[in-house]
Design a protein around this motif. Structure first.
Motif, PDB file in Angstrom:
ATOM      1  N   SER A   4       0.827  -1.213   0.000  1.00  0.00           N
ATOM      2  CA  SER A   4       0.000   0.000   0.000  1.00  0.00           C
ATOM      3  C   SER A   4       0.864   1.266   0.000  1.00  0.00           C
ATOM      4  O   SER A   4       0.380   2.348  -0.329  1.00  0.00           O
ATOM      5  CB  SER A   4      -0.986  -0.006   1.175  1.00  0.00           C
ATOM      6  N   LEU A  29      -5.682   3.768   1.516  1.00  0.00           N
ATOM      7  CA  LEU A  29      -5.485   2.316   1.605  1.00  0.00           C
ATOM      8  C   LEU A  29      -4.503   1.975   2.733  1.00  0.00           C
ATOM      9  O   LEU A  29      -4.749   1.072   3.537  1.00  0.00           O
ATOM     10  CB  LEU A  29      -4.975   1.768   0.266  1.00  0.00           C
ATOM     11  N   ARG A  62      -5.181  -0.367   6.124  1.00  0.00           N
ATOM     12  CA  ARG A  62      -4.347  -1.531   6.499  1.00  0.00           C
ATOM     13  C   ARG A  62      -3.744  -1.347   7.890  1.00  0.00           C
ATOM     14  O   ARG A  62      -3.657  -2.291   8.671  1.00  0.00           O
ATOM     15  CB  ARG A  62      -3.214  -1.721   5.472  1.00  0.00           C
TER      16      ARG A  62
END
Ligand SMILES: N[C@@H](CCC(=O)N[C@@H](CS)C(=O)NCC(=O)O)C(=O)O
Length: 196
Positions: free
Chosen positions: A105, A125, A129
């Protein structure tokens, strides 16, 4: 044994894990732009993948990929892996998540001339995560009360957060400071001239 590394790159995770394991190792810096090493060697000839890390064992065999190198270190130093019947699999689960979800990411930030729009998507993103890890963080480290080889990997990726506008969730910000305070981590950062 020799670790091929680049300054501030994910190879720093392997350097920290080797130090935490007490495994002596030589280090050779790679210039990723030119694919040459500090001794003038052609890195592509050493590791055809062209990227770091690469660990050359005393036998002359080479291991690449963070998941494989960190697993190898955990096998040499069982204190750096979780205990219990599922311990090994929890470690692999964690390394796979860090590599394929968290590390990946952050990839966008290292692409030259990438658009601000793409960076914004990458930030969203990366945050998603990291939020998962913040919620599932163990007592002190990722997988419980003791450090495993997954921790240096996550830590190194977190060093890329602030410079790229990714805000660490509060539990990870505290974990980041805990990691930085470890002598092996501080020494590895200093060896690459990094202030994070
Ligand atoms: N799949 C590899 C990826 C390693 C990787 O992304 N290395 C970066 C530094 S963090 C690199 O060397 N990038 C330069 C390039 O790909 O040319 C692993 O997990 O070890």
């Amino acid at each position: 044994m020799k670790l091929y590394y680049a300054i501030g790159a994910c190879s720093l995770a392997d350097k920290i894990a080797l130090a935490e394991a007490g495994i002596p190792c030589d280090f050779e810096r790679v210039e990723l732009h030119t694919r040459t090493t500090e001794t003038g060697a052609d890195y592509a000839a050493i590791n055809p993948k062209g990227y770091v890390p690469a660990l050359v064992l005393d036998s002359g065999e080479m291991i690449t990929e963070n998941i494989a190198i960190l697993s190898w270190i955990a096998e040499q130093s069982p204190t750096l892996r979780p205990e219990g019947p599922l311990g090994w699999f929890r470690l692999l689960e964690s390394l796979a998540y860090i590599s394929t979800e968290v590390h990946k990411s952050f990839h966008t930030f290292f692409i030259p001339d990438v658009t601000e729009e793409a960076k914004e998507k990458a930030r969203a993103l990366a945050t998603l995560r990291l939020d998962y890890l913040a919620a599932s963080l163990g007592d002190a480290y990722l997988l419980g009360p003791k450090l495993t080889v997954a921790d240096p990997y996550l830590f190194v990726i977190m060093t890329w957060a602030k410079p790229n506008g990714v805000v660490l969730p509060a539990p990870l910000a505290a974990y980041y400071e805990r990691m930085k305070a470890r002598p092996a981590v501080a020494a590895a950062l200093a060896s690459e001239g990094l202030q994070v």
